[in-house]
Design an enzyme around this catalytic site. Sequence first.
Site: not given
Ligand code: E4P
Length: 215
Positions: A83
């Site tokens: 990522k």
């Molecule tokens: C996605 O890849 C992220 O890890 C995640 O969905 C973020 O979610 P949040 O906004 O609830 O922290």
Amino acid sequence: MKFFLDTANVKQIKEAADWGILDGVTTNPSLIAKENAKFEDLIKKICHIVLGPVSVESVSTKAEDIIEESRKLAALADNIVVKIPICLEGLKATKILAQEGIHINTTLIFSSMQALLAAKAGTRYVSPFVGRLDDISHEGMNLVDEIVTIYDNYGMDTEIIVASIRHPLHVVEAAMIGADIATIPFGVIEKLVKHPLTDIGMDKFLSDWKKVKKT
Ligand code: E4P
């Protein structure tokens, strides 16, 4: 539609894998920090349980550092996806890493133009964060809709991971729009299977079954 689990919790990942609906996992530094485990050991364990892609986030900010860190992350297991938060340095790194065959998930996407740029640089996935947009009174799902249209217009094969999902309706809307993937917290997946009429129906069938002469 593919379902990823948005967690770094091994117990939850094992459980969801047993349900037969798990296609992958996404983590981020905040999710990893909750687990109180050694980073590399944890990631290797997750990659062993899950057959599909496991996203692990790079925390570097300069292209050359992102590239070096991503190569190390990708070497941890065959199913690692790195990522990279959307930014110019991240795009530079994405172009090079994608050419090396490393799969990138461009994260922290809050506009369709960010998603278009990431796709042009060669990313495999983009992660629009719908819940965080809803939190600031923007309709998060409109962003997913825009990205689907733009990618369709140009035949782009970057997959859309609807992220920052907070409740079952987010999953319904993502599926209606035709997003490729939803990355879902464990508690939300549990809610997806529930329906009060199913519970009432099961109770009725079980109590009627007791009245049936068995011999
Ligand atoms: C996605 O890849 C992220 O890890 C995640 O969905 C973020 O979610 P949040 O906004 O609830 O922290």
